[in-house]
Enzyme design. Structure first.
Site, PDB file in Angstrom:
ATOM      1  N   GLU A   7       0.831  -0.854  -0.004  1.00  0.00           N
ATOM      2  CA  GLU A   7      -0.355  -0.320   0.035  1.00  0.00           C
ATOM      3  C   GLU A   7       0.794   0.934  -0.271  1.00  0.00           C
ATOM      4  O   GLU A   7       1.801   0.576   0.487  1.00  0.00           O
ATOM      5  CB  GLU A   7      -0.379  -0.419   1.461  1.00  0.00           C
ATOM      6  CG  GLU A   7      -2.123  -0.872   1.543  1.00  0.00           C
ATOM      7  CD  GLU A   7      -2.882  -0.991   2.432  1.00  0.00           C
ATOM      8  OE1 GLU A   7      -3.965  -1.818   2.738  1.00  0.00           O
ATOM      9  OE2 GLU A   7      -3.196  -0.142   3.557  1.00  0.00           O
TER      10      GLU A   7
ATOM     11  N   ASP B  96      -6.118   9.942   9.959  1.00  0.00           N
ATOM     12  CA  ASP B  96      -4.761   8.934  10.689  1.00  0.00           C
ATOM     13  C   ASP B  96      -4.074   9.489  11.914  1.00  0.00           C
ATOM     14  O   ASP B  96      -4.451  10.562  12.249  1.00  0.00           O
ATOM     15  CB  ASP B  96      -4.032   9.811   9.542  1.00  0.00           C
ATOM     16  CG  ASP B  96      -3.872   9.255   7.962  1.00  0.00           C
ATOM     17  OD1 ASP B  96      -4.316   8.080   8.285  1.00  0.00           O
ATOM     18  OD2 ASP B  96      -3.759   9.258   7.216  1.00  0.00           O
TER      19      ASP B  96
END
Lengths: 266, 410
Positions: A49, A60
């Protein structure tokens, strides 16, 4: 024809182990280094990824924010992200790459334009953090038409009803978020409980490849190895930050860590 | 396609099935984890706003706790000084705590109680949203955490002290520009991790759709009061009426205009133009920013070509935000409201003039609205009426005002 993501899972199943999926941010800490990192860790990781950074992320944790910040400070642009993928794919044509990020960058680039660049550079899949089901239906369909996997996410808050719909509409991979957390949180749920939830989703359609992410580190990875795949992200971002601080080479450091992670799930 | 406001439908309900206003503003661009908490809150709010008992409870607290109605006064000296339109102020800063943020904070605490949540978190820029949430949380027995940019903690000290005094924890946000935009992001990230036990209050009409709705529904109290106050003063709603309000996220403006939607009143929103000679501003509508996604909603937002959110600058922390409520994007595109900006210096001189001539002391946010009123009034004749929403008290800005104007007196 099977996609590269599907093939990667097939290989892992044959070897009776979960796929090791890594997450690093494109351009962290430089464009060149992030390409070198991909090249180095791809020897041990099954799927890569690659984050395309956004400066206002709403899901995040600190480590990935830090990586994104370093990358953006170095001037990373979307076109550089695609260049990194293209260069990587030149030497590793069969290794699947999944881009991960926030929708605004795609929105500004134009959905079709973005997918064209994905196709051109060799991107195999997409994870868009802030484009949930069913709002993602149109875009997911566009991805499918271009043979790019749109990867749906399922979280501990997802209802059973919703889960069924998401699984039904999913492509080559589904991502289960292990706990209520931003990325990189400390694992606050027992691995046993995570696997229980995992199995609930898996039973909806056992053929679908389901991976677990969030909070996975060297310490926790082996306890979750009955999954089809395991994603390690924040831990890698943290190691990049640490090696930069200690003036060590992040590339060799990361290759070693990913090698160790792999050994824990064999 | 020409956008239109549908008649007989509240502004907050003008969205489609995807929660988009005019098909392009708003929506729910949120991580999967927040889908359920957002859905739950959406369903709960839909139920509560129809529940007579809940409405009674809201009105009770608005009356006894917030203090309604807030005064509606004519600014005779300012009107005479400028020699044009008649200028009035809705002195919302007289509400408990000193600003309009108390409406949203109170309603969120009531909802949190209904949802059986023990914790409440919120973002703040100027500190008023944080102060009010900490006040209301204390009143309703909720444990409270406030996210505030490190830069804002420094420049809005009086409100920071108030938040602490109310027993809330302040989380200093040191990422990015260390202002409101980062505080909202950090608060949302916190909610992602704690949505099972914690209720989130977004401090303005921004964020996922439900937060826009709850906030605008709460601040609508301002125009509900004002409508009767205006009728009482003039016998009817004046034909030539301008309602001027500052806009950052847009919560006070949405509330100030709501009841006048179907009248001939002209709505003027004033954004923060930033320092006079700076490239930076916080005025996405005035400066033609493109549509982008910020904090879960599509809106006009200051950003670069790539879609990275742009830096902003304004003397008023409360307006220092790169985006703007999807409701205001919708009002702009339907041409129901028009938007302009005032720069830091204009806001400061407006503050100076208004506080010298009148018995009110607007904070730097509504001073932007007063700046526009001061520009407009002399060009109009005395049959025209201007009402400015004086939505915050200047006490929080005493440090900045002292530094920029040499002194601060109340």
């Amino acid at each position: 024809m099977k996609s590269k993501i599907a093939l990667a899972f097939k290989n892992c199943k044959r070897e009776k182990r979960p796929a090791l999926i890594t997450y690093t941010v494109a351009g962290d800490n430089t464009k060149n280094n992030s390409l070198k990192i991909l090249n180095a860790i791809s020897k041990h990781a099954d799927i890569l990824e690659l984050g395309f950074p956004h400066n206002t992320p709403i899901a995040d944790g600190g480590q990935i924010q830090g990586s994104s910040h370093r990358a953006l400070k170095n001037g990373i642009k979307l076109k550089d992200v695609f260049q990194i993928v293209k260069k990587f794919k030149k030497n590793n044509p069969d290794k699947p790459i999944i881009l991960m990020g926030y929708f605004n960058l795609i929105y500004q680039n134009g959905e079709n334009n973005f997918l064209k660049s994905c196709k051109f550079s060799g991107v195999d899949g997409l994870i868009i953090v802030d484009l949930p089901y069913p709002e993602n239906k149109n875009f997911a369909y566009k991805c499918k038409k271009k043979s790019i996997s749109f990867i749906q996410l399922i979280s501990p808050t997802t209802s059973k009803e919703r889960m069924k719909k998401i699984v039904k509409d999913s492509h080559d991979m589904i991502y289960y978020i292990s706990m209520l957390s931003t990325t990189g949180g400390k694992l606050k749920v027992s691995p046993k409980k995570i696997i229980q939830n995992y199995n609930t989703i898996k039973r909806i359609n056992p053929k679908k490849n389901l991976v677990i992410g969030f909070g996975i580190t060297e310490k926790t990875i082996s306890s979750l190895k009955s999954a089809n795949g395991l994603v390690v992200g924040s831990m890698l971002c943290k190691i990049i930050a640490k090696s930069l601080k200690m003036r060590q080479n992040p590339v060799t450091k990361l290759a070693k860590v990913v090698y160790n992670l792999k050994n824990k799930i064999l | 396609m020409k956008l239109k406001i549908r008649k007989n439908l509240a502004l907050i309900d003008q969205h489609d099935k995807n929660f988009m206003y005019g098909g392009k503003f708003g929506g729910n661009f949120i991580p999967e984890t927040l889908k359920k908490p957002v859905d739950d809150l959406t369903n709960l709010f839909a139920k509560l706003r129809k529940d007579k008992k809940f409405l009674k409870e809201r009105d009770h607290y608005f009356k006894t706790y917030v203090g309604t109605p807030t005064p509606f006064i004519k600014l005779d000296n300012l009107t005479d000084h400028l020699g044009g339109a008649q200028i009035y102020a809705k002195v919302v800063s007289e509400a408990n705590g000193g600003a309009h943020k108390i409406y949203n904070a109170t309603v969120h605490c009531l909802i949190a109680k209904k949802a059986k949540k023990k914790y409440i978190v919120g973002d703040t820029g100027a500190g008023y949203a944080g102060k009010m949430l900490s006040m209301a949380a204390k009143k309703f027995g909720l444990k409270c955490k406030i996210f505030m940019g490190a830069k804002d903690i420094k420049r809005q000290r009086p409100n920071v002290e108030a938040i602490k005094k109310n027993g809330a924890e302040i989380v200093s946000v040191t990422t990015g520009s260390q202002t409101l935009v980062d505080a909202v992001s950090e608060c949302m990230r916190y909610w992602v991790s704690n949505c099972d036990t914690t209720h989130m209050c977004v401090g303005s009409t921004v964020g996922p759709n439900i937060f826009i709705k709850i906030c605008a529904w709460s601040t609508a109290q301002i125009s509900r009061e004002l409508f009767s106050q205006v009728e009482e003063e003039f016998g009817k709603i004046p034909r030539k009426l301008k309602l001027i309000n500052c806009v950052g996220g847009g919560s006070s403006a949405a509330g100030f205009w709501n009841a006048f939607m179907n009248t001939t009143a002209e709505f003027i929103g004033v954004e923060a133009g930033g320092p006079k000679n700076s490239r930076l501003h916080a005025a996405p509508l005035t400066n033609g920013s493109k549509i982008g996604i910020l904090h879960g909603a599509a809106q006009y937002v200051i950003q670069d070509k790539e879609g990275q959110i742009g830096s902003t600058e304004s003397i008023s922390a409360g307006l220092d935000y790169p985006g703007i409520s999807p409701l205001h994007c919708f009002l702009k595109d339907t041409k129901r409201a028009r938007y302009t900006s005032a720069n830091d210096e204009e806001a400061l001189s407006a503050y100076k003039l208004v506080s010298r001539l009148e018995n009110i002391s607007p904070s730097l946010e509504p001073s932007h609205a007063f700046a526009e009123a001061i520009k407009l009034a002399p060009k109009l004749d005395s049959t025209e009426v201007i009402i400015v929403n004086s939505c915050g008290d200047s006490i929080k800005d005493k440090d900045i005002i002292k530094e920029r104007l040499g002194s601060y007196t109340r």
